[in-house]
Design an enzyme around this catalytic site. Structure first.
Site, short mmCIF file in Angstrom:
data_model
loop_
_atom_site.label_atom_id
_atom_site.label_comp_id
_atom_site.label_asym_id
_atom_site.label_seq_id
_atom_site.Cartn_x
_atom_site.Cartn_y
_atom_site.Cartn_z
N HIS A 45 0.85 -1.20 0.00
CA HIS A 45 0.00 0.00 0.00
C HIS A 45 0.89 1.24 0.00
O HIS A 45 2.11 1.13 0.17
CB HIS A 45 -0.87 0.00 1.26
CG HIS A 45 -0.05 0.12 2.50
ND1 HIS A 45 0.50 -0.98 3.12
CD2 HIS A 45 0.38 1.19 3.20
CE1 HIS A 45 1.20 -0.58 4.16
NE2 HIS A 45 1.15 0.73 4.24
N HIS A 127 5.15 6.57 -1.30
CA HIS A 127 5.97 5.38 -1.57
C HIS A 127 5.25 4.12 -1.12
O HIS A 127 4.43 4.16 -0.21
CB HIS A 127 7.32 5.48 -0.83
CG HIS A 127 7.18 5.35 0.65
ND1 HIS A 127 6.78 6.40 1.45
CD2 HIS A 127 7.35 4.30 1.50
CE1 HIS A 127 6.72 6.00 2.71
NE2 HIS A 127 7.06 4.72 2.77
P1 2AM Z 1 6.38 2.47 5.70
O1 2AM Z 1 5.69 1.56 4.74
O2 2AM Z 1 7.18 3.51 5.03
O3 2AM Z 1 7.10 1.76 6.79
C1 2AM Z 1 1.58 1.04 8.47
O4 2AM Z 1 2.50 0.81 9.44
C2 2AM Z 1 2.02 2.11 7.50
O5 2AM Z 1 2.24 3.33 8.19
C3 2AM Z 1 3.29 1.79 6.77
O6 2AM Z 1 3.10 2.10 5.41
C4 2AM Z 1 4.34 2.69 7.35
O7 2AM Z 1 5.19 3.28 6.43
C5 2AM Z 1 3.53 3.80 7.96
N1 2AM Z 1 4.10 4.18 9.23
C6 2AM Z 1 4.38 3.39 10.27
N2 2AM Z 1 4.87 4.09 11.31
C7 2AM Z 1 4.90 5.37 10.90
C8 2AM Z 1 5.30 6.60 11.50
N3 2AM Z 1 5.75 6.64 12.75
N4 2AM Z 1 5.20 7.72 10.77
C9 2AM Z 1 4.75 7.69 9.51
N5 2AM Z 1 4.34 6.57 8.90
C10 2AM Z 1 4.42 5.43 9.57
#
Ligand code: 2AM
Length: 177
Positions: A45, A127
């Site tokens: 996603h 991304h």
């Molecule tokens: P990532 O894919 O770049 O790791 C569920 O965890 C989603 O939320 C993931 O897509 C993750 O991004 C994002 N995510 C998790 N922790 C986060 C944070 N502290 N700040 C921003 N995005 C976050």
């Protein structure tokens, strides 16, 4: 004693169709082999806004914000592979972020401040994380674009298990054609 309120770990996201997710998985597996932990196809996603730990009341507020969004459908061309060394993730992203996507994220962030969320300080970088725990350097490159029509956005719950994470799509909102 008062128990702390129950919370869910939530985020707003784009959820490409199964075919795009499958193609993205194949790209990741082909490029990375065993160098990292590829995200399972059903979990792929693009996060719009990460809410994190959310109470029932905050969730209702966040859904009410999403109800007010006036977004426009757009096409996403996923074609850029990159690596962030600190979280050690390899991602797939559009080379340019479409204006309707920037506006969607802005509208969400703006509305969500009323629910007590702090807007993300870093600039938005659309991304799709393809793999985690990728050790060492991974050079940026381009791949044949995956054309991804975006007609909805989603509220998603993240549930962690000892063996990994499951994402549950809770609700969707349409974007105007
Ligand atoms: P990532 O894919 O770049 O790791 C569920 O965890 C989603 O939320 C993931 O897509 C993750 O991004 C994002 N995510 C998790 N922790 C986060 C944070 N502290 N700040 C921003 N995005 C976050």
């Amino acid at each position: 004693m008062n128990r702390p309120p129950e919370t869910q770990r939530l985020f707003f996201a784009l959820w490409p169709g199964a075919e795009i997710r499958e193609q993205a998985t194949q790209i990741a597996q082909r490029m990375l082999g065993k160098r990292g932990k590829c995200v399972r196809s059903e979990n792929l996603h693009l996060t719009l806004v990460f809410l994190g730990s959310t109470t029932e009341q905050q969730r209702a507020c966040a859904e009410a914000v999403a109800d007010t969004i006036e977004g426009t459908a757009f096409a996403l061309r996923l074609e850029q592979i990159g690596y962030w060394s600190r979280p050690r993730v390899v991602w797939l992203a559009p080379r340019e972020t479409p204006q309707p996507l920037i506006e969607l994220v802005q509208q969400l962030n703006q509305g969500l401040t009323a629910c007590g969320y702090q807007p993300e300080a870093r600039p938005y970088r659309a991304h799709m994380t393809l793999a985690r725990k990728v050790a060492g350097y991974f050079p940026a490159r381009e791949v044949a674009p995956l054309a991804c029509p975006v007609e909805h956005f989603y509220l998603v719950r993240s549930v962690s298990y000892p063996g990994g994470v499951e994402y549950q799509v809770l609700r969707s909102w349409p974007l105007a054609q």
